[in-house]
Design a protein around this motif. Structure first.
Motif, PDB file in Angstrom:
ATOM      1  N   LEU A  58       0.825  -1.205   0.000  1.00 10.02           N
ATOM      2  CA  LEU A  58       0.000   0.000   0.000  1.00 10.02           C
ATOM      3  C   LEU A  58       0.867   1.266   0.000  1.00 10.02           C
ATOM      4  O   LEU A  58       0.541   2.268  -0.644  1.00 10.02           O
ATOM      5  CB  LEU A  58      -0.956  -0.012   1.208  1.00 10.02           C
ATOM      6  N   ARG A  59       1.988   1.206   0.709  1.00 12.71           N
ATOM      7  CA  ARG A  59       2.931   2.341   0.726  1.00 12.71           C
ATOM      8  C   ARG A  59       3.503   2.557  -0.684  1.00 12.71           C
ATOM      9  O   ARG A  59       3.606   3.661  -1.177  1.00 12.71           O
ATOM     10  CB  ARG A  59       4.077   1.981   1.686  1.00 12.71           C
ATOM     11  N   HIS A  60       3.863   1.463  -1.308  1.00  8.56           N
ATOM     12  CA  HIS A  60       4.410   1.517  -2.662  1.00  8.56           C
ATOM     13  C   HIS A  60       3.360   2.119  -3.615  1.00  8.56           C
ATOM     14  O   HIS A  60       3.650   3.001  -4.424  1.00  8.56           O
ATOM     15  CB  HIS A  60       4.798   0.095  -3.088  1.00  8.56           C
ATOM     16  N   ASN A 105      -7.837   3.934  -7.116  1.00  5.29           N
ATOM     17  CA  ASN A 105      -7.188   3.617  -5.833  1.00  5.29           C
ATOM     18  C   ASN A 105      -8.096   2.723  -4.975  1.00  5.29           C
ATOM     19  O   ASN A 105      -7.625   1.797  -4.312  1.00  5.29           O
ATOM     20  CB  ASN A 105      -6.874   4.905  -5.066  1.00  5.29           C
ATOM     21  N   ASP A 106      -9.397   3.032  -4.982  1.00  5.66           N
ATOM     22  CA  ASP A 106     -10.327   2.233  -4.176  1.00  5.66           C
ATOM     23  C   ASP A 106     -10.323   0.777  -4.624  1.00  5.66           C
ATOM     24  O   ASP A 106     -10.301  -0.144  -3.804  1.00  5.66           O
ATOM     25  CB  ASP A 106     -11.756   2.789  -4.298  1.00  5.66           C
ATOM     26  N   GLU A 107     -10.342   0.582  -5.926  1.00  2.87           N
ATOM     27  CA  GLU A 107     -10.327  -0.802  -6.438  1.00  2.87           C
ATOM     28  C   GLU A 107      -9.044  -1.513  -6.008  1.00  2.87           C
ATOM     29  O   GLU A 107      -9.065  -2.671  -5.599  1.00  2.87           O
ATOM     30  CB  GLU A 107     -10.412  -0.807  -7.970  1.00  2.87           C
ATOM     31  N   PHE A 108      -7.952  -0.797  -6.119  1.00  2.00           N
ATOM     32  CA  PHE A 108      -6.666  -1.417  -5.744  1.00  2.00           C
ATOM     33  C   PHE A 108      -6.710  -1.866  -4.284  1.00  2.00           C
ATOM     34  O   PHE A 108      -6.404  -3.009  -3.959  1.00  2.00           O
ATOM     35  CB  PHE A 108      -5.504  -0.431  -5.970  1.00  2.00           C
ATOM     36  N   ARG A 109      -7.147  -0.944  -3.408  1.00  2.00           N
ATOM     37  CA  ARG A 109      -7.162  -1.274  -1.968  1.00  2.00           C
ATOM     38  C   ARG A 109      -8.134  -2.409  -1.672  1.00  2.00           C
ATOM     39  O   ARG A 109      -7.862  -3.260  -0.835  1.00  2.00           O
ATOM     40  CB  ARG A 109      -7.519  -0.022  -1.154  1.00  2.00           C
ATOM     41  N   ARG A 110      -9.257  -2.408  -2.378  1.00  2.00           N
ATOM     42  CA  ARG A 110     -10.246  -3.463  -2.159  1.00  2.00           C
ATOM     43  C   ARG A 110      -9.654  -4.847  -2.492  1.00  2.00           C
ATOM     44  O   ARG A 110      -9.814  -5.794  -1.737  1.00  2.00           O
ATOM     45  CB  ARG A 110     -11.497  -3.205  -3.017  1.00  2.00           C
ATOM     46  N   GLU A 166      -8.810  -7.923   0.175  1.00  2.00           N
ATOM     47  CA  GLU A 166      -9.370  -9.259   0.073  1.00  2.00           C
ATOM     48  C   GLU A 166      -8.307 -10.356   0.182  1.00  2.00           C
ATOM     49  O   GLU A 166      -8.563 -11.412   0.724  1.00  2.00           O
ATOM     50  CB  GLU A 166     -10.110  -9.377  -1.261  1.00  2.00           C
ATOM     51  N   TYR A 167      -7.130 -10.101  -0.343  1.00  2.00           N
ATOM     52  CA  TYR A 167      -6.131 -11.176  -0.417  1.00  2.00           C
ATOM     53  C   TYR A 167      -5.004 -11.088   0.600  1.00  2.00           C
ATOM     54  O   TYR A 167      -4.311 -12.059   0.847  1.00  2.00           O
ATOM     55  CB  TYR A 167      -5.561 -11.255  -1.840  1.00  2.00           C
ATOM     56  N   PHE A 168      -4.794  -9.902   1.135  1.00  2.00           N
ATOM     57  CA  PHE A 168      -3.725  -9.754   2.135  1.00  2.00           C
ATOM     58  C   PHE A 168      -4.353  -9.368   3.472  1.00  2.00           C
ATOM     59  O   PHE A 168      -5.037  -8.350   3.550  1.00  2.00           O
ATOM     60  CB  PHE A 168      -2.715  -8.677   1.723  1.00  2.00           C
ATOM     61  N   PRO A 169      -4.133 -10.138   4.524  1.00  2.00           N
ATOM     62  CA  PRO A 169      -4.769  -9.827   5.808  1.00  2.00           C
ATOM     63  C   PRO A 169      -4.232  -8.525   6.412  1.00  2.00           C
ATOM     64  O   PRO A 169      -3.097  -8.167   6.198  1.00  2.00           O
ATOM     65  CB  PRO A 169      -4.362 -11.027   6.686  1.00  2.00           C
ATOM     66  N   ARG A 170      -5.116  -7.855   7.149  1.00  3.24           N
ATOM     67  CA  ARG A 170      -4.690  -6.660   7.882  1.00  3.24           C
ATOM     68  C   ARG A 170      -3.923  -7.082   9.131  1.00  3.24           C
ATOM     69  O   ARG A 170      -4.065  -8.200   9.590  1.00  3.24           O
ATOM     70  CB  ARG A 170      -5.914  -5.872   8.374  1.00  3.24           C
ATOM     71  N   ALA A 171      -3.183  -6.115   9.698  1.00  2.50           N
ATOM     72  CA  ALA A 171      -2.415  -6.416  10.934  1.00  2.50           C
ATOM     73  C   ALA A 171      -3.388  -6.697  12.057  1.00  2.50           C
ATOM     74  O   ALA A 171      -4.478  -6.145  12.086  1.00  2.50           O
ATOM     75  CB  ALA A 171      -1.544  -5.237  11.271  1.00  2.50           C
ATOM     76  N   ARG A 201      -3.989 -11.912  -9.001  1.00  2.00           N
ATOM     77  CA  ARG A 201      -3.467 -11.369 -10.267  1.00  2.00           C
ATOM     78  C   ARG A 201      -4.598 -11.031 -11.235  1.00  2.00           C
ATOM     79  O   ARG A 201      -4.579  -9.997 -11.888  1.00  2.00           O
ATOM     80  CB  ARG A 201      -2.522 -12.380 -10.936  1.00  2.00           C
ATOM     81  N   ARG A 202      -5.581 -11.928 -11.262  1.00  2.00           N
ATOM     82  CA  ARG A 202      -6.697 -11.709 -12.193  1.00  2.00           C
ATOM     83  C   ARG A 202      -7.411 -10.389 -11.869  1.00  2.00           C
ATOM     84  O   ARG A 202      -7.686  -9.596 -12.742  1.00  2.00           O
ATOM     85  CB  ARG A 202      -7.670 -12.890 -12.112  1.00  2.00           C
ATOM     86  N   TYR A 203      -7.648 -10.150 -10.574  1.00  8.28           N
ATOM     87  CA  TYR A 203      -8.387  -8.941 -10.207  1.00  8.28           C
ATOM     88  C   TYR A 203      -7.516  -7.693 -10.255  1.00  8.28           C
ATOM     89  O   TYR A 203      -7.943  -6.638 -10.702  1.00  8.28           O
ATOM     90  CB  TYR A 203      -9.014  -9.110  -8.811  1.00  8.28           C
ATOM     91  N   ILE A 204      -6.289  -7.825  -9.779  1.00  9.03           N
ATOM     92  CA  ILE A 204      -5.429  -6.628  -9.702  1.00  9.03           C
ATOM     93  C   ILE A 204      -5.126  -6.109 -11.110  1.00  9.03           C
ATOM     94  O   ILE A 204      -4.951  -4.918 -11.321  1.00  9.03           O
ATOM     95  CB  ILE A 204      -4.130  -6.918  -8.894  1.00  9.03           C
ATOM     96  N   ASN A 205      -5.115  -7.010 -12.073  1.00 13.36           N
ATOM     97  CA  ASN A 205      -4.789  -6.597 -13.438  1.00 13.36           C
ATOM     98  C   ASN A 205      -5.938  -5.851 -14.116  1.00 13.36           C
ATOM     99  O   ASN A 205      -5.821  -5.462 -15.271  1.00 13.36           O
ATOM    100  CB  ASN A 205      -4.340  -7.798 -14.275  1.00 13.36           C
ATOM    101  N   ARG A 206      -7.048  -5.640 -13.361  1.00 10.58           N
ATOM    102  CA  ARG A 206      -8.156  -4.861 -13.930  1.00 10.58           C
ATOM    103  C   ARG A 206      -8.326  -3.533 -13.209  1.00 10.58           C
ATOM    104  O   ARG A 206      -9.169  -2.731 -13.602  1.00 10.58           O
ATOM    105  CB  ARG A 206      -9.453  -5.641 -13.783  1.00 10.58           C
ATOM    106  N   VAL A 207      -7.607  -3.308 -12.113  1.00 17.88           N
ATOM    107  CA  VAL A 207      -7.904  -2.101 -11.322  1.00 17.88           C
ATOM    108  C   VAL A 207      -7.440  -0.842 -12.038  1.00 17.88           C
ATOM    109  O   VAL A 207      -6.406  -0.832 -12.710  1.00 17.88           O
ATOM    110  CB  VAL A 207      -7.288  -2.153  -9.899  1.00 17.88           C
ATOM    111  N   VAL A 208      -8.259   0.212 -11.891  1.00 13.46           N
ATOM    112  CA  VAL A 208      -7.848   1.516 -12.434  1.00 13.46           C
ATOM    113  C   VAL A 208      -7.970   2.627 -11.396  1.00 13.46           C
ATOM    114  O   VAL A 208      -7.447   3.713 -11.593  1.00 13.46           O
ATOM    115  CB  VAL A 208      -8.649   1.929 -13.696  1.00 13.46           C
TER     116      VAL A 208
END
Ligand SMILES: Cc1cc2nc3c(=O)[nH]c(=O)nc-3n(C[C@H](O)[C@H](O)[C@H](O)COP(=O)(O)O)c2cc1C
Length: 343
Positions: free
Chosen positions: A283-285, A329-334, A338-343, A320-327
């Motif tokens: 997310l920082r990146h 910021n909200d979509e990216f974070r969503r 979904e795939y990376f757990p929060r702390a 990969r399938r979903y991230i390759n469609r994001v345009v």
């Protein structure tokens, strides 16, 4: 091929000297076009362990054209003027005068630590321009180019990055290495494949080691397929290189440099960041990339980094399938949520 084991160095590995620059640890982050921009380099520096970082390669001719007009500097020099040192900038072309002029300006105006010349790129567009790995078939010409650039950049050190040759029938790395050394280069990086391989097969570390024996005193940096701390240790202990360079594996695990550095000191390899830390890193990146390139272009650019970060993890295929469609910021974070757990 570098195989694993031993896990940590049996004796401390010496720092690498590139001219007056001390590269310690002697582990270099490779130049990668489309990837090793300022945001990525910042992440590599955060984790530590890389003794020298490199930009993406820039076109020397493009640099001259752009800085002569109103467009300013090439986008690939983002961050270069202000970021911490040491930093190497890599350039490509085949014209001695152009490369010398750009090298002089990178050393002077930009104050870079090292000017590196690309003689290894196998991409058609670059080879069609008789640059990159095309030049490996002309060792004397490589020598003339390096000599001119060395003169223009002094006292900033100049290095060259090569492959073993253009093809398996035309392995010229020995001649090229000797020409590069005679021309006054401060170090040579060898990627242990020929250009026609692209990334097929495995890097030939025996050949890299053989080149080392042909050199007088110019340091040799070995490159190819290093994806673990153990392989980095083995590269030093079995193949006698003075430094190593890591490219693709660092895109998936930018903390690999810190692991390899610990192993070279003979210390236990530190744990990788956990999934929550990796999520924060992604997310920082993303934030930095979007800030620089804007929401739409930034999200498109970020897809390739996100896919690399996800490599080897559970759910990576769907991610990969979903991230390759994001345009947005909200979509990216969503998708990340979904795939990376929060702390
Ligand atoms: C996406 C990508 C871009 C690259 N761009 C460059 C470049 O700009 N200059 C260069 O000298 N090598 C470039 N390379 C080659 C790497 O620096 C390195 O030599 C090669 O990937 C082998 O190292 P590795 O096995 O650690 O990946 C690139 C490689 C990749 C995968």
């Amino acid at each position: 091929m570098v195989t694993n084991r031993p896990r940590t160095a049996s004796a401390p590995v010496k720092a690498l000297r590139i001219g007056a620059l001390v590269v310690d640890p002697p582990i270099l982050q490779a130049p990668m076009a489309g990837f090793t921009n300022f945001a990525f380099r910042r992440i590599v520096r955060e984790f530590g362990g890389a003794g020298l970082l490199a930009t993406e390669m820039i076109s020397a001719e493009g640099f001259v054209r752009m800085t002569g007009g109103v467009k300013g500097a090439p986008a690939r020099l983002w961050g270069v003027k202000d970021e911490p040192r040491p930093l190497a900038v890599q350039m490509w072309d085949n014209d001695e005068a152009t490369l010398a002029e750009v090298g002089r300006r990178l050393a002077g105006e930009y104050g870079v630590s090292v000017v590196d010349i690309n003689f290894g790129c196998p991409v058609k567009r670059i080879c069609d321009a008789h640059s990159g790995s095309y030049l490996l078939s002309e060792p004397a010409r490589v020598g003339r180019i390096v000599e001119r650039v060395v003169q223009a950049c002094a006292p900033t050190p100049v290095t060259a990055k090569i492959r073993l040759g253009c093809s398996h029938k035309n392995v010229t790395a020995f001649e090229v290495a000797r020409a590069v050394e005679a021309a006054g280069a401060a170090a040579l990086t060898v990627h242990g494949r020929v250009a026609e391989d692209y990334f097929k097969g495995s890097a030939d570390w025996d050949r890299i080691a053989a080149i080392k024996t042909k050199l007088d005193k110019m340091p040799l940096i070995g490159n190819g397929d290093l994806d673990s701390a153990e392989k980095v240790v083995a590269a030093f202990e079995r193949y006698g290189v003075d430094g190593v360079m890591i490219a693709r594996a660092a895109l998936t695990r930018p903390w690999l440099f810190r692991e390899a550095a610990a192993a070279l000191r003979g210390e236990p390899v530190p744990p990788a960041p956990d999934l929550a830390e990796q999520r924060a890193l992604m997310l920082r990146h993303h934030e930095q990339i979007v800030e620089r390139f804007g929401e739409q272009r930034g999200n498109v650019l970020m897809r390739r980094y996100a896919c690399n970060y996800a490599q080897g993890k559970r759910g990576a295929v769907a991610f990969r399938r979903y991230i390759n469609r994001v345009v947005t910021n909200d979509e990216f974070r969503r998708v990340v949520d979904e795939y990376f757990p929060r702390a």
